[in-house]
Design an enzyme around this catalytic site. Sequence first.
Site, PDB file in Angstrom:
ATOM      1  N   GLY A   1      41.184  39.983  41.833  1.00 21.02           N
ATOM      2  CA  GLY A   1      42.296  39.449  42.520  1.00 21.02           C
ATOM      3  C   GLY A   1      43.848  39.943  41.869  1.00 21.02           C
ATOM      4  N   GLU A   2      43.130  38.391  40.610  1.00 18.40           N
ATOM      5  CA  GLU A   2      44.269  38.320  40.066  1.00 18.40           C
ATOM      6  C   GLU A   2      45.168  39.719  39.537  1.00 18.40           C
ATOM      7  OE1 GLU A   2      43.094  35.631  36.958  1.00 18.40           O
ATOM      8  OE2 GLU A   2      44.911  35.762  36.128  1.00 18.40           O
ATOM      9  N   ARG A   3      44.651  40.680  39.018  1.00 21.76           N
ATOM     10  CA  ARG A   3      45.095  41.372  37.813  1.00 21.76           C
ATOM     11  C   ARG A   3      45.848  42.584  38.834  1.00 21.76           C
ATOM     12  NH1 ARG A   3      40.183  42.054  33.793  1.00 21.76           N
ATOM     13  NH2 ARG A   3      41.459  40.271  32.399  1.00 21.76           N
TER      14      ARG A   3
END
Length: 382
Positions: free
Chosen positions: A244-246
């Site tokens: 999700g962060e990437r």
Amino acid sequence: MATMHNPYTPEHEQFRQTVRQFVERELTPHALEWDRAGIFPREVFRKCGELGLFGINHDPKYGGSGLDYWYVTAFTEELVRSQNAGVNMALLVQGQMATPIINEIGTDEQKREFLQPALMGEKIAALGVSEPGAGSDVANLKTTARRVGDEYVIDGSKMWITNGTRADFITLAVRTGEAGYEGISLVTFPTDVKGYQVSKKLDKIGNLSSDTAILYFEDCKIPVRYLLGEENQGFYHIMTNFQGERLTAAIIAVAGMEHMVQEAIRYGTEREAFGRPIIKFQVWRHKFAEHLTAIEAAKRLTYHAVSLFDAKENAVKEISMAKLFAGDLAQRVAYDCQQMFGGMGYIEETHMARAWRDVRLLTIGGGTSEVMKEIISKLSGL
Ligand SMILES: Cc1cc2nc3c(=O)[nH]c(=O)nc-3n(C[C@H](O)[C@H](O)[C@H](O)COP(=O)(O)OP(=O)(O)OC[C@H]3O[C@@H](n4cnc5c(N)ncnc54)[C@H](O)[C@@H]3O)c2cc1C
């Protein structure tokens, strides 16, 4: 109706308008001021919480809205209008990096104590994975959590932690077992615990309005019930959480590039040299034609990754590719857009100048470009 060419429904677009109004009214006017202050008001978290901007895709039982990931994508795209990458990063950490894992695997108690107030913007959340000696090499992290009775005793240090100086809790990676990736766990860590200290606020070259800190833990005792998921399964959860962060990094890179190119073309249309608008020189038209083409490719790759992620399919390769491609491309696009601004591109008050320095983080934070290449190679059987 959403189509392959346009994944957004009228409901997504309506939500986008709400975010846009909020960003343009509450964030953009303060872009320079907050960068200079090296922080932004805590109140911004509360306002975002009230609008439901942290809990877009989180469980409605704990204050989320349970919406699909295209809403998160629209939110992230609109954030770039703030012209302040630091605020954007801080808000994304709160809603899309430090809290999804609690939403996914936390106990009811953890969700009430940490997730819900974070989604409301009442508590500030941080994600504590990186350490002075372990950034890319997460499996080598050294902060320990020893189990003593029904408590964990935490000792160690975390580095580069966003929201670090004022976080009320940290989604924290600790070593509960032997060396290597099999000995890592995640816990929810409230920062009012004795022995916890913010050792230093780091001076950065970009994303200035976000606070990035070194954190120190000495004999910090937390109850065992703060463990997230199973003991020694943390590495797996961190890697899942990284997706999700990437993905948000890729989305913000693409939206940021579109924004920068529009700004540069506008400037080049207004600014004249040698009797004509600068954009009318073929060298610039061709440069921007190339960038517009590459940005479209980055956007399609990123949207492909979003649709897989949204469908809960395995998207590790596509997300890594999107972050790599968009993050690297953003460096070249930012350079050329800044160049178009000439001397004004070197003046801090020009958004483009700040964007150029902020964009550097995209190939470093949340997994470097080299780490993305390692993942893509492995998943391609290389
Ligand atoms: C502004 C900012 C905010 C951040 N926020 C957070 C946060 O909120 N929470 C958090 O946990 N972390 C955060 N980070 C940390 C960030 O995720 C790490 O900096 C990043 O993962 C890189 O780790 P490192 O700095 O230790 O670099 P290193 O791992 O030391 O890497 C140094 C260089 O070596 C390269 N390298 C490493 N391994 C390989 C390999 N196998 N092959 C080839 N090259 C390799 C890297 O790509 C890089 O170029 C933040 C960092 C910054 C700068």
